[in-house]
Design an enzyme around this catalytic site. Structure first.
Site, PDB file in Angstrom:
ATOM      1  N   LYS A   8       0.857  -1.191   0.000  1.00 36.48           N
ATOM      2  CA  LYS A   8       0.000   0.000   0.000  1.00 36.48           C
ATOM      3  C   LYS A   8       0.889   1.236   0.000  1.00 36.48           C
ATOM      4  CE  LYS A   8       0.957   1.036   4.481  1.00 36.48           C
ATOM      5  NZ  LYS A   8       1.781   2.218   4.898  1.00 36.48           N
ATOM      6  N   ASP A 134      -1.735  -1.650  10.900  1.00 39.52           N
ATOM      7  CA  ASP A 134      -2.337  -1.507   9.573  1.00 39.52           C
ATOM      8  C   ASP A 134      -2.695  -2.838   8.935  1.00 39.52           C
ATOM      9  OD1 ASP A 134       0.252  -2.286   9.123  1.00 39.52           O
ATOM     10  OD2 ASP A 134       0.775  -0.642   7.776  1.00 39.52           O
TER      11      ASP A 134
END
Length: 271
Positions: A8, A134
């Site tokens: 990401k 995350d």
């Protein structure tokens, strides 16, 4: 079963405050990209657990690997038998790209499929949050605004389709705990979801990463990479997470000249 845990990038990251539990409240936009590891998980025919890895070397004991921790968590909760895990590491470590977190989340998802576990994504996100701040993002793997430690997610209707991504990571690994230990919370929030314009050309002055000043002062090469991307015509460039990877978004495919970014990890993709 083989899956491909993807990386990401962070489109802006604000560190709001330090919490009483030692963590920090943050706000960030996370966006999935195509750069990916390869993860294979199969039931252990011999009844013995096994973990192996190829590609980029990840230091440490096997039991400390987030894929293995994800399996142990699922094993404890659902009584799973032993498995064999193989991880081929492509996503650079110490880069702010969430590679380890993605590996963990995909391990949870593939185990759910292999053993046909009836466990909804909400429950899986809660398990993922135990593995890393995350990790939860990679359960649904859609663009999202993250709050809290990064585990509180709100899906975001945003697309970078048609833009070209250039990702560069120098031979620097930034320790996330170190970065947090050095940062002074800004207390400034990101724009609200409905206030983020679709025009990426406006983002450079709108979306900031609070880690950049601390990390780039310590590692000037990272600042040089960001500045070079803007010189190359990036409409938006930023450091991802706590670094050291820097990315640029371009309207056309960027051209890298000669030895530019020599000895650095480079990834390009049309989004």
């Amino acid at each position: 079963m083989i899956v491909f845990p993807n990386a990401k990038i962070n489109l802006g990251l604000r560190v709001i405050r330090k919490r009483t539990d030692g963590y920090h409240d943050i706000e960030t936009i996370m966006y999935p990209i195509g750069l990916a590891d390869a993860l294979e998980v199969v039931p252990a025919a011999d009844g013995l657990f096994g973990f192996s890895a190829t590609g980029i070397i990840v230091e440490g004991d096997a039991e400390d690997n987030l894929c293995v921790k994800a399996f142990r968590l699922m094993q404890l909760k659902f009584g799973l038998p032993e498995v064999k895990i193989h991880l081929h590491k492509v996503i650079p470590t110490g880069a702010g790209l969430g590679g380890g977190s993605s590996d963990a989340a995909f391990a949870l998802k593939v185990l759910r499929r292999i053993f046909t576990i009836k466990n909804c994504n909400d429950s899986l996100r809660q398990m993922a949050a135990q593995l890393g701040s995350d990790c939860s993002f990679f359960v649904d793997n859609f663009p999202a605004i993250a709050h809290g430690r990064g585990e509180e997610l709100m899906k975001l209707s945003i697309t970078l389709k048609g833009y070209y991504l250039l990702l560069v990571k120098p031979e620097i690994e930034v320790s996330t705990p170190w970065a947090y230990s050095k940062i002074i919370p800004s207390g400034i929030s990101l724009p609200a979801a409905n206030e983020i314009p679709s025009d990426v050309n406006t983002w450079q002055s709108l979306l900031s990463n609070d880690f950049e000043s601390v990390v780039m002062d310590e590692y000037p090469q990272i600042r040089q990479i960001k500045n070079r991307m803007l010189e190359m015509g990036a409409v938006y460039s930023a450091m991802s997470g706590s670094g050291s990877a820097v990315f640029g978004l371009f309207n056309t495919q960027p051209e890298i000249q000669g030895d530019e970014f020599k000895n650095m990890f480079i990834w390009t993709q049309e989004l």
